[in-house]
Write an enzyme that holds these catalytic residues in place. Structure first.
Site, PDB file in Angstrom:
ATOM      1  N   GLY A  17      -3.769   2.752   6.783  1.00 55.02           N
ATOM      2  CA  GLY A  17      -3.796   1.647   5.833  1.00 55.02           C
ATOM      3  C   GLY A  17      -4.042   0.336   6.550  1.00 55.02           C
ATOM      4  CE  LYS A  23       0.097  -4.013  13.049  1.00 55.60           C
ATOM      5  NZ  LYS A  23      -1.316  -3.826  12.868  1.00 55.60           N
ATOM      6  CB  THR A  29       3.247   2.702   9.270  1.00 57.29           C
ATOM      7  OG1 THR A  29       3.664   2.917  10.617  1.00 57.29           O
ATOM      8  CG2 THR A  29       2.816   1.280   9.089  1.00 57.29           C
ATOM      9  CG  ASN A  34      -2.784   3.354   2.631  1.00 53.05           C
ATOM     10  OD1 ASN A  34      -2.653   2.643   1.654  1.00 53.05           O
ATOM     11  ND2 ASN A  34      -2.141   3.132   3.761  1.00 53.05           N
ATOM     12  CD  GLU A  84       0.946   0.755   0.897  1.00 54.59           C
ATOM     13  OE1 GLU A  84       1.934   0.115   0.482  1.00 54.59           O
ATOM     14  OE2 GLU A  84       0.138   0.310   1.726  1.00 54.59           O
ATOM     15  CB  ILE A  87       7.062   9.517   1.502  1.00 53.32           C
ATOM     16  CG1 ILE A  87       5.621   9.858   1.088  1.00 53.32           C
ATOM     17  CG2 ILE A  87       7.962  10.753   1.425  1.00 53.32           C
ATOM     18  CD1 ILE A  87       4.914  10.814   2.026  1.00 53.32           C
ATOM     19  CE1 TYR A  96      -1.745   6.361   8.955  1.00 55.34           C
ATOM     20  CE2 TYR A  96      -1.351   6.443  11.318  1.00 55.34           C
ATOM     21  CZ  TYR A  96      -1.212   5.811  10.103  1.00 55.34           C
ATOM     22  OH  TYR A  96      -0.524   4.632  10.023  1.00 55.34           O
ATOM     23  NE  ARG A 109       7.570  -3.746  -9.179  1.00 48.88           N
ATOM     24  CZ  ARG A 109       6.527  -4.146  -8.451  1.00 48.88           C
ATOM     25  NH1 ARG A 109       5.499  -4.716  -9.036  1.00 48.88           N
ATOM     26  NH2 ARG A 109       6.495  -3.949  -7.146  1.00 48.88           N
ATOM     27  CE  LYS A 112       7.707  -7.520 -10.621  1.00 47.89           C
ATOM     28  NZ  LYS A 112       9.111  -7.569 -10.167  1.00 47.89           N
TER      29      LYS A 112
END
Length: 160
Positions: A17, A23, A29, A34, A84, A87, A96, A109, A112
């Protein structure tokens, strides 16, 4: 409208991703995945942007609770969607290139625009995780954790 096509089953290869989770937000991560652009483009166009809950499985591993964010991708000037998966489980290694199988069960929702408000974004992610866990503990959602979709035949990488 977002809920009309649920549950929605999908699988594809995990891609690197943008690295924003670890970061910028302090979210590891190794818990985020992704899908490739090809898989994202195959998502039902009627699945609205926003945050969803459901189940995820990496390769032939265990099935875990997850939050899924469908949003407009700033890397592509917001003309393409990104998907995205977060988990709700800690993994010791990245995954990956592995096949990620997901089922989208419910809507939490709408999307945003919080990228400039780091604390608000972190708070929203934490609230989404709490809501996803609560929903996925309901009996009607627990049964999908055992769906045959998660039993991945060797070499199978197609959408379902």
């Amino acid at each position: 409208a977002a809920v009309r096509h649920l549950p929605y089953f999908c699988r594809g290869e995990v891609m690197k991703g943008f690295g924003r989770g670890s970061k910028e937000l302090g979210i590891p991560t190794d818990e985020r995945a992704n899908f490739s652009e090809q898989v994202v483009e195959s998502f039902l166009s009627s699945i609205s942007t926003g945050t969803y809950y459901g189940w995820a499985c990496v390769g032939s591993g265990d099935v875990h609770k997850r939050v899924l964010i469908v949003g407009w991708n700033p890397f592509y000037k917001n003309i393409k969607k990104s998907v995205e998966t977060h988990i709700i489980q800690t993994f010791k290694d990245d995954f990956y290139g592995e096949i990620l199988s997901i089922v989208i069960i419910g809507y939490i929702r709408p999307e945003k625009k919080l990228q400039f408000f780091r604390s608000a974004l972190i708070s929203a992610i934490q609230e989404d995780t709490v809501e996803a866990k609560r929903q996925l503990d309901l009996p009607e959602h627990l049964k999908l954790k055992e769906d045959n979709f998660f039993h991945l035949p060797e070499g199978k990488t197609i959408n379902h």
